[in-house]
Design an enzyme around this catalytic site. Structure first.
Site, PDB file in Angstrom:
ATOM      1  N   TYR A  49      31.921  42.442  -4.837  1.00 10.92           N
ATOM      2  CA  TYR A  49      31.692  41.143  -5.475  1.00 10.92           C
ATOM      3  C   TYR A  49      30.300  41.062  -6.125  1.00 10.92           C
ATOM      4  O   TYR A  49      29.787  39.956  -6.326  1.00 10.92           O
ATOM      5  CB  TYR A  49      31.849  40.021  -4.449  1.00 10.92           C
ATOM      6  CG  TYR A  49      33.296  39.642  -4.164  1.00 10.92           C
ATOM      7  CD1 TYR A  49      34.094  39.091  -5.159  1.00 10.92           C
ATOM      8  CD2 TYR A  49      33.856  39.791  -2.895  1.00 10.92           C
ATOM      9  CE1 TYR A  49      35.405  38.718  -4.906  1.00 10.92           C
ATOM     10  CE2 TYR A  49      35.171  39.419  -2.636  1.00 10.92           C
ATOM     11  CZ  TYR A  49      35.933  38.888  -3.651  1.00 10.92           C
ATOM     12  OH  TYR A  49      37.241  38.503  -3.400  1.00 10.92           O
ATOM     13  N   ASN A 112      41.011  31.514   0.282  1.00 10.43           N
ATOM     14  CA  ASN A 112      42.034  31.222  -0.732  1.00 10.43           C
ATOM     15  C   ASN A 112      43.103  32.310  -0.826  1.00 10.43           C
ATOM     16  O   ASN A 112      43.705  32.511  -1.879  1.00 10.43           O
ATOM     17  CB  ASN A 112      41.393  30.896  -2.086  1.00 10.43           C
ATOM     18  CG  ASN A 112      40.687  32.081  -2.717  1.00 10.43           C
ATOM     19  OD1 ASN A 112      40.461  33.090  -2.064  1.00 10.43           O
ATOM     20  ND2 ASN A 112      40.343  31.951  -3.991  1.00 10.43           N
ATOM     21  N   HIS A 115      42.861  37.672  -3.724  1.00  5.91           N
ATOM     22  CA  HIS A 115      42.028  37.960  -4.901  1.00  5.91           C
ATOM     23  C   HIS A 115      42.901  38.762  -5.861  1.00  5.91           C
ATOM     24  O   HIS A 115      43.723  39.565  -5.427  1.00  5.91           O
ATOM     25  CB  HIS A 115      40.811  38.803  -4.510  1.00  5.91           C
ATOM     26  CG  HIS A 115      40.137  39.426  -5.700  1.00  5.91           C
ATOM     27  ND1 HIS A 115      39.234  38.746  -6.482  1.00  5.91           N
ATOM     28  CD2 HIS A 115      40.288  40.653  -6.285  1.00  5.91           C
ATOM     29  CE1 HIS A 115      38.835  39.523  -7.472  1.00  5.91           C
ATOM     30  NE2 HIS A 115      39.465  40.686  -7.372  1.00  5.91           N
ATOM     31  N   GLU A 126      38.136  47.826 -10.225  1.00 10.44           N
ATOM     32  CA  GLU A 126      38.443  47.408  -8.852  1.00 10.44           C
ATOM     33  C   GLU A 126      39.395  48.375  -8.161  1.00 10.44           C
ATOM     34  O   GLU A 126      39.265  48.635  -6.960  1.00 10.44           O
ATOM     35  CB  GLU A 126      39.031  45.989  -8.871  1.00 10.44           C
ATOM     36  CG  GLU A 126      38.003  44.955  -9.300  1.00 10.44           C
ATOM     37  CD  GLU A 126      38.507  43.521  -9.242  1.00 10.44           C
ATOM     38  OE1 GLU A 126      37.714  42.618  -9.497  1.00 10.44           O
ATOM     39  OE2 GLU A 126      39.708  43.302  -8.920  1.00 10.44           O
TER      40      GLU A 126
HETATM   41  P1  CMP Z   1      38.107  35.556  -5.847  1.00  8.25           P
HETATM   42  O1  CMP Z   1      39.200  35.618  -6.860  1.00  8.25           O
HETATM   43  O2  CMP Z   1      38.200  36.505  -4.704  1.00  8.25           O
HETATM   44  O3  CMP Z   1      36.699  35.775  -6.586  1.00  8.25           O
HETATM   45  C1  CMP Z   1      35.495  35.295  -6.055  1.00  8.25           C
HETATM   46  C2  CMP Z   1      35.712  34.332  -4.934  1.00  8.25           C
HETATM   47  O4  CMP Z   1      34.627  33.477  -4.651  1.00  8.25           O
HETATM   48  C3  CMP Z   1      36.846  33.396  -5.279  1.00  8.25           C
HETATM   49  O5  CMP Z   1      38.063  34.082  -5.257  1.00  8.25           O
HETATM   50  C4  CMP Z   1      36.668  32.305  -4.214  1.00  8.25           C
HETATM   51  O6  CMP Z   1      37.326  32.623  -3.007  1.00  8.25           O
HETATM   52  C5  CMP Z   1      35.156  32.333  -3.945  1.00  8.25           C
HETATM   53  N1  CMP Z   1      34.489  31.115  -4.416  1.00  8.25           N
HETATM   54  C6  CMP Z   1      33.835  30.213  -3.623  1.00  8.25           C
HETATM   55  N2  CMP Z   1      33.330  29.220  -4.351  1.00  8.25           N
HETATM   56  C7  CMP Z   1      33.656  29.474  -5.648  1.00  8.25           C
HETATM   57  C8  CMP Z   1      33.415  28.793  -6.886  1.00  8.25           C
HETATM   58  N3  CMP Z   1      32.725  27.652  -6.955  1.00  8.25           N
HETATM   59  N4  CMP Z   1      33.906  29.345  -8.027  1.00  8.25           N
HETATM   60  C9  CMP Z   1      34.592  30.521  -7.999  1.00  8.25           C
HETATM   61  N5  CMP Z   1      34.845  31.199  -6.843  1.00  8.25           N
HETATM   62  C10 CMP Z   1      34.393  30.681  -5.689  1.00  8.25           C
END
Ligand code: CMP
Length: 137
Positions: A49, A112, A115, A126
């Site tokens: 990340y 969530n 990814h 990735e």
């Molecule tokens: P992901 O698609 O795994 O990519 C980055 C992750 O950061 C995202 O999913 C969320 O789980 C997390 N995240 C937390 N806060 C935010 C935000 N404000 N905007 C985008 N991603 C966020």
């Protein structure tokens, strides 16, 4: 044919919905060409990340991603990247459309459920982070 990377995150693994999420991919025409359950190290999560390193949520994101095992999967199919993103739904599950993975299985924007790569270019980066070409078949 296109490839994309999916990660089933620690919340969804802990809930026992790995199979249900993988079924969404297969039921929507995506082929699972590589998959592995693993525990990310802090170094792994920070590197994966790195693009978000300056964002205020970076520390919480890394802590969450190492809080339990994840399932990393390479999906293949026509338009695989966009199909996977459509199946996932919006990053914030509160905004995710009914019937999407995040609407059905996710709790909040950190936990969530999944990814997915956000472009074909990032998908290649990735996928190479987790798999070598000989792992993919
Ligand atoms: P992901 O698609 O795994 O990519 C980055 C992750 O950061 C995202 O999913 C969320 O789980 C997390 N995240 C937390 N806060 C935010 C935000 N404000 N905007 C985008 N991603 C966020």
């Amino acid at each position: 044919m296109e490839r994309t990377l999916s990660i089933i995150k620690p919340d969804a693994v802990a809930k026992g919905v790995i199979g249900k999420i993988l079924d969404r991919f297969e039921s929507n025409g995506l082929k699972i060409v590589a998959t592995r359950k693993m525990q990310l190290s802090r170094t792994n999560a920070e590197a994966f990340y790195a693009v978000h390193a300056e964002r205020p949520f970076f520390g919480d994101l890394v802590d969450f991603m190492i809080s339990g095992p994840v399932v990393v999967t390479v999906l293949e199919g026509k338009n695989a990247m966009q199909i996977n993103r459509d199946l996932m739904g919006a990053t914030n599950p509160k905004e995710a459309e009914v019937g999407t993975i995040r609407a059905d299985f996710a709790e909040n924007i950190d936990a969530n459920a999944v990814h997915g790569s956000d472009s074909v270019e990032n998908a290649a980066i990735e996928i190479a982070f987790f798999f070598s070409e000989r792992d993919i078949s």
